[in-house]
Design a protein around this motif. Structure first.
Motif, PDB file in Angstrom:
ATOM      1  N   VAL A 253      36.995  33.579  31.226  1.00  0.00           N
ATOM      2  CA  VAL A 253      38.130  34.511  31.324  1.00  0.00           C
ATOM      3  C   VAL A 253      37.606  35.910  31.689  1.00  0.00           C
ATOM      4  CG1 VAL A 253      39.948  35.681  29.981  1.00  0.00           C
ATOM      5  CG2 VAL A 253      39.669  33.209  29.804  1.00  0.00           C
ATOM      6  N   ARG A 254      36.496  36.286  31.092  1.00  0.00           N
ATOM      7  CA  ARG A 254      35.922  37.606  31.411  1.00  0.00           C
ATOM      8  C   ARG A 254      35.622  37.674  32.923  1.00  0.00           C
ATOM      9  NH1 ARG A 254      31.553  39.874  32.545  1.00  0.00           N
ATOM     10  NH2 ARG A 254      30.285  37.998  32.474  1.00  0.00           N
ATOM     11  N   LYS A 255      35.039  36.611  33.447  1.00  0.00           N
ATOM     12  CA  LYS A 255      34.699  36.593  34.885  1.00  0.00           C
ATOM     13  C   LYS A 255      35.962  36.613  35.750  1.00  0.00           C
ATOM     14  CE  LYS A 255      30.174  34.403  34.902  1.00  0.00           C
ATOM     15  NZ  LYS A 255      29.468  33.137  35.068  1.00  0.00           N
ATOM     16  N   MET A 256      36.998  35.928  35.287  1.00  0.00           N
ATOM     17  CA  MET A 256      38.245  35.907  36.074  1.00  0.00           C
ATOM     18  C   MET A 256      38.862  37.302  36.109  1.00  0.00           C
ATOM     19  SD  MET A 256      40.019  32.205  35.560  1.00  0.00           S
ATOM     20  CE  MET A 256      40.149  32.131  33.793  1.00  0.00           C
ATOM     21  N   GLY A 257      38.660  38.055  35.039  1.00  0.00           N
ATOM     22  CA  GLY A 257      39.100  39.456  35.031  1.00  0.00           C
ATOM     23  C   GLY A 257      38.354  40.242  36.091  1.00  0.00           C
ATOM     24  N   GLU A 258      37.048  40.039  36.168  1.00  0.00           N
ATOM     25  CA  GLU A 258      36.225  40.743  37.168  1.00  0.00           C
ATOM     26  C   GLU A 258      36.652  40.377  38.592  1.00  0.00           C
ATOM     27  OE1 GLU A 258      32.080  40.955  34.597  1.00  0.00           O
ATOM     28  OE2 GLU A 258      32.113  39.766  36.428  1.00  0.00           O
ATOM     29  N   LEU A 259      37.033  39.120  38.778  1.00  0.00           N
ATOM     30  CA  LEU A 259      37.437  38.664  40.117  1.00  0.00           C
ATOM     31  C   LEU A 259      38.855  39.118  40.490  1.00  0.00           C
ATOM     32  CD1 LEU A 259      36.021  35.030  39.976  1.00  0.00           C
ATOM     33  CD2 LEU A 259      35.399  36.752  41.686  1.00  0.00           C
ATOM     34  N   GLY A 260      39.555  39.708  39.538  1.00  0.00           N
ATOM     35  CA  GLY A 260      40.909  40.186  39.821  1.00  0.00           C
ATOM     36  C   GLY A 260      41.975  39.123  39.657  1.00  0.00           C
ATOM     37  N   PHE A 261      41.645  37.994  38.986  1.00  0.00           N
ATOM     38  CA  PHE A 261      42.610  36.895  38.859  1.00  0.00           C
ATOM     39  C   PHE A 261      43.607  37.115  37.718  1.00  0.00           C
ATOM     40  CE2 PHE A 261      39.412  33.519  40.657  1.00  0.00           C
ATOM     41  CZ  PHE A 261      39.533  34.099  41.911  1.00  0.00           C
ATOM     42  N   LEU A 262      43.400  38.117  36.897  1.00  0.00           N
ATOM     43  CA  LEU A 262      44.270  38.241  35.717  1.00  0.00           C
ATOM     44  C   LEU A 262      45.444  39.212  35.907  1.00  0.00           C
ATOM     45  CD1 LEU A 262      41.636  38.003  32.843  1.00  0.00           C
ATOM     46  CD2 LEU A 262      43.177  36.246  33.671  1.00  0.00           C
ATOM     47  N   GLY A 263      45.387  39.983  36.978  1.00  0.00           N
ATOM     48  CA  GLY A 263      46.520  40.882  37.271  1.00  0.00           C
ATOM     49  C   GLY A 263      46.766  40.872  38.763  1.00  0.00           C
ATOM     50  N   MET A 264      46.962  39.678  39.289  1.00  0.00           N
ATOM     51  CA  MET A 264      46.919  39.499  40.741  1.00  0.00           C
ATOM     52  C   MET A 264      48.007  40.244  41.504  1.00  0.00           C
ATOM     53  SD  MET A 264      45.614  35.703  41.470  1.00  0.00           S
ATOM     54  CE  MET A 264      45.354  36.243  43.138  1.00  0.00           C
ATOM     55  N   MET A 265      49.217  40.307  40.899  1.00  0.00           N
ATOM     56  CA  MET A 265      50.331  40.892  41.652  1.00  0.00           C
ATOM     57  C   MET A 265      50.635  42.326  41.216  1.00  0.00           C
ATOM     58  SD  MET A 265      52.607  37.420  41.605  1.00  0.00           S
ATOM     59  CE  MET A 265      52.105  37.052  39.942  1.00  0.00           C
ATOM     60  N   VAL A 266      49.799  42.843  40.311  1.00  0.00           N
ATOM     61  CA  VAL A 266      50.056  44.176  39.757  1.00  0.00           C
ATOM     62  C   VAL A 266      49.511  45.256  40.700  1.00  0.00           C
ATOM     63  CG1 VAL A 266      49.572  45.686  37.784  1.00  0.00           C
ATOM     64  CG2 VAL A 266      49.967  43.239  37.413  1.00  0.00           C
ATOM     65  N   ASP A 267      50.224  46.365  40.733  1.00  0.00           N
ATOM     66  CA  ASP A 267      49.830  47.517  41.540  1.00  0.00           C
ATOM     67  C   ASP A 267      48.398  47.952  41.178  1.00  0.00           C
ATOM     68  OD1 ASP A 267      49.574  50.147  42.532  1.00  0.00           O
ATOM     69  OD2 ASP A 267      51.755  50.388  42.514  1.00  0.00           O
ATOM     70  N   PRO A 268      47.566  48.205  42.196  1.00  0.00           N
ATOM     71  CA  PRO A 268      46.185  48.643  41.911  1.00  0.00           C
ATOM     72  C   PRO A 268      46.107  49.893  41.028  1.00  0.00           C
ATOM     73  CG  PRO A 268      46.399  48.031  44.210  1.00  0.00           C
ATOM     74  CD  PRO A 268      47.784  47.975  43.627  1.00  0.00           C
ATOM     75  N   LYS A 269      47.159  50.700  41.004  1.00  0.00           N
ATOM     76  CA  LYS A 269      47.075  51.892  40.149  1.00  0.00           C
ATOM     77  C   LYS A 269      47.026  51.513  38.663  1.00  0.00           C
ATOM     78  CE  LYS A 269      51.875  53.405  39.750  1.00  0.00           C
ATOM     79  NZ  LYS A 269      52.901  54.315  40.051  1.00  0.00           N
ATOM     80  N   TYR A 270      47.396  50.267  38.339  1.00  0.00           N
ATOM     81  CA  TYR A 270      47.243  49.772  36.959  1.00  0.00           C
ATOM     82  C   TYR A 270      46.104  48.747  36.884  1.00  0.00           C
ATOM     83  CZ  TYR A 270      51.909  51.773  36.622  1.00  0.00           C
ATOM     84  OH  TYR A 270      52.975  52.609  36.676  1.00  0.00           O
ATOM     85  N   GLY A 271      45.205  48.817  37.827  1.00  0.00           N
ATOM     86  CA  GLY A 271      44.041  47.915  37.791  1.00  0.00           C
ATOM     87  C   GLY A 271      44.294  46.543  38.389  1.00  0.00           C
ATOM     88  N   GLY A 272      45.484  46.327  38.944  1.00  0.00           N
ATOM     89  CA  GLY A 272      45.806  45.010  39.500  1.00  0.00           C
ATOM     90  C   GLY A 272      45.240  44.817  40.895  1.00  0.00           C
TER      91      GLY A 272
END
Ligand code: CAA
Ligand code: FAD
Length: 380
Positions: A42-61
């Motif tokens: 899960v930590r790695k999936m966060g790094e890959l950007g899989f945990l907030g895929m559709m969220v605006d980049p201004k919130y880290g998505g």
């Protein structure tokens, strides 16, 4: 409609496929057997950007579209549906709802941490006496001026012990029925908030499912999502998108089982030839391939609808209903094609078969999808 993938979508699909093969596959049998949560994965999936895929980049998505999210869900689910449900809940049920209906303060406080994988979230609607019948909420959130007092029990909560924040649906005004329900953000560790024992499940055993108990938990009013009484609509609107994620999970499970069965059928020999040369096996593969392709079209269509501001209640429900049936049928046939080997863990298809079943149950059972679909077509 053109489902030809863009270069960006193709790269994301490839990244998810590589991650699934290199990081999820090696420990998937052990995690399933031990009911072990995939913390490092899960930590790695966060790094890959899989945990907030559709969220605006201004919130880290990652600021991507729903089809990209579906592609990732499909690839992860081919290998490990326990990990993909964590992705689905965090993206569809937690991040989407917060970004779409949360206040700026809520987004700043929670969203960035959720999209990067620093924390994960949970979505808490189901109760012992309110599963399919979701308006029958017994958990109460009594209005005490500047805060609510939360009491009750939630059942079957995915990410139940590993989440840090919980979106909890509860009844504030019983007389107003579903219009008196609110959605509240509850943090782990709040006084009176207790996490029940982990469920020992048939499938998706790497995902942690728990009941949650709230005993006079104080929740500040600023943690309410949307206007007073918006909680049930919040849950329904959130689930409409969530069902696309679960449909993609079902599609991935089916495709994963099919790929294994196809490969095995070309290697295993019986009666002097590869079993794929027996028409009974070849026809099974033909059926599986056709059903998967049909499911894929329904799932991508639902993603297309969401990305193009079309109504996706109907297309999402149809995609989930059909893809989950295909997941069940395909995995059963994949076990059959593997013969005795299909019945043992090393060949993966028995796990995919066990995992497939949940896609017909959570985020609205198949019977509930038929209610949503029939109401929609009869209304129109
Ligand atoms: N969008 C917006 N509003 C919606 C809506 C939608 N998709 N669907 C329903 N509503 C609104 C209705 O318009 C109505 O509001 P108004 O009176 O203001 O018009 C209100 O919600 C109540 O709707 P219904 O009268 O249709 O309610 P119902 O009691 O007949 O139930 C139901 C409808 C579709 C069956 C609903 O109860 C349901 O979806 N049940 C299944 C619950 C579910 O999916 N749970 C999943 C839990 S999360 C989970 O499972 C996660 C996981 O595993 C990983
Ligand atoms: P019931 O509602 O009791 O249904 C029993 C049977 O009756 C089903 O076949 C159902 O389809 C059928 N039925 C019920 N009503 C009707 C009707 N009107 N017409 C026809 N048939 C009907 N919930 C969350 O809130 N958050 C989560 O994160 C979450 N994760 C889950 C993870 C797992 C592993 C599991 C097993 C469940 C999870 N759930 C979660 C709960 C899930 O959404 C519910 O189990 C599901 O909605 C069904 O509710 P129920 O179990 O109470 O079944």
């Amino acid at each position: 409609m053109d489902f030809t993938l863009t270069e960006e979508q193709r790269l994301i699909q490839e990244a998810a496929r590589d991650f699934a093969q290199n990081d999820l596959l090696p420990g998937v049998i052990e995690r399933d057997e031990a009911q072990k949560f995939p913390t490092e994965e899960v930590r790695k999936m966060g790094e890959l950007g899989f945990l907030g895929m559709m969220v605006d980049p201004k919130y880290g998505g990652s600021g991507l579209d729903t089809l990209s999210y579906v592609l990732v869900m499909e690839e992860l689910s081919k290998v490990d549906a326990s990990s993909s449900v964590i992705v689905s809940v965090n993206n569809s049920l937690v991040c989407w709802g917060l970004e779409t209906f949360g206040t700026e303060a809520q987004k700043e406080k929670y969203l960035t941490r959720l999209t990067t994988g620093e924390i994960i979230g949970a979505f808490c609607l189901s109760e012992p006496e309110a599963g399919s019948d979701a308006t029958s909420q017994k958990t109460t959130a009594l209005d005490k001026g500047d805060h609510y007092i939360l009491n009750g029990t939630k059942n079957w909560i995915t990410n139940g012990s590993s989440a840090e924040i919980y979106l909890v649906i509860a009844q504030t005004d019983k007389d107003k029925k579903h219009k008196g329900i609110n959605a509240l953000i509850v943090e782990k560790g709040a006084d009176g908030f207790e996490i029940g024992p982990k469920e020992n499940k048939l499938g998706i055993r790497g995902s942690d499912t728990h009941s949650l108990i709230f005993n006079d938990v104080k929740v500040p009013k600023e943690n309410r999502i949307g206007e007073d009484g918006f909680g049930f609509k919040f849950a329904m609107k959130t689930l409409a998108g969530g069902r696309i994620g679960i449909a993609a999970q079902a599609l991935g499970i089916a495709a994963g089982a099919y790929e294994l069965a196809l490969k095995y059928s070309k290697e295993r020999k019986a009666f002097g030839t590869e079993i794929s040369n027996h028409q009974a096996i070849a026809f099974k593969l033909a059926d599986m391939h056709t059903q998967i392709e049909a499911a894929r079209n329904l799932v991508y269509k639902a993603a297309y609808d969401k990305d193009n501001n079309q109504d996706y209640d109907l297309s999402g429900a149809m995609a989930k209903l059909y893809a989950s049936q295909v997941a069940m049928d395909t995995t059963v046939e994949a076990v059959q094609i593997h013969g005795g080997n299909g019945f043992v863990k090393e060949y993966h298809v028995e796990r995919l078969m066990r995992d497939a079943k949940i896609t017909q149950i959570y985020e609205g059972t198949s019977e509930i999808q038929k209610i949503v679909i029939s109401r929609s077509i009869l209304r129109d």
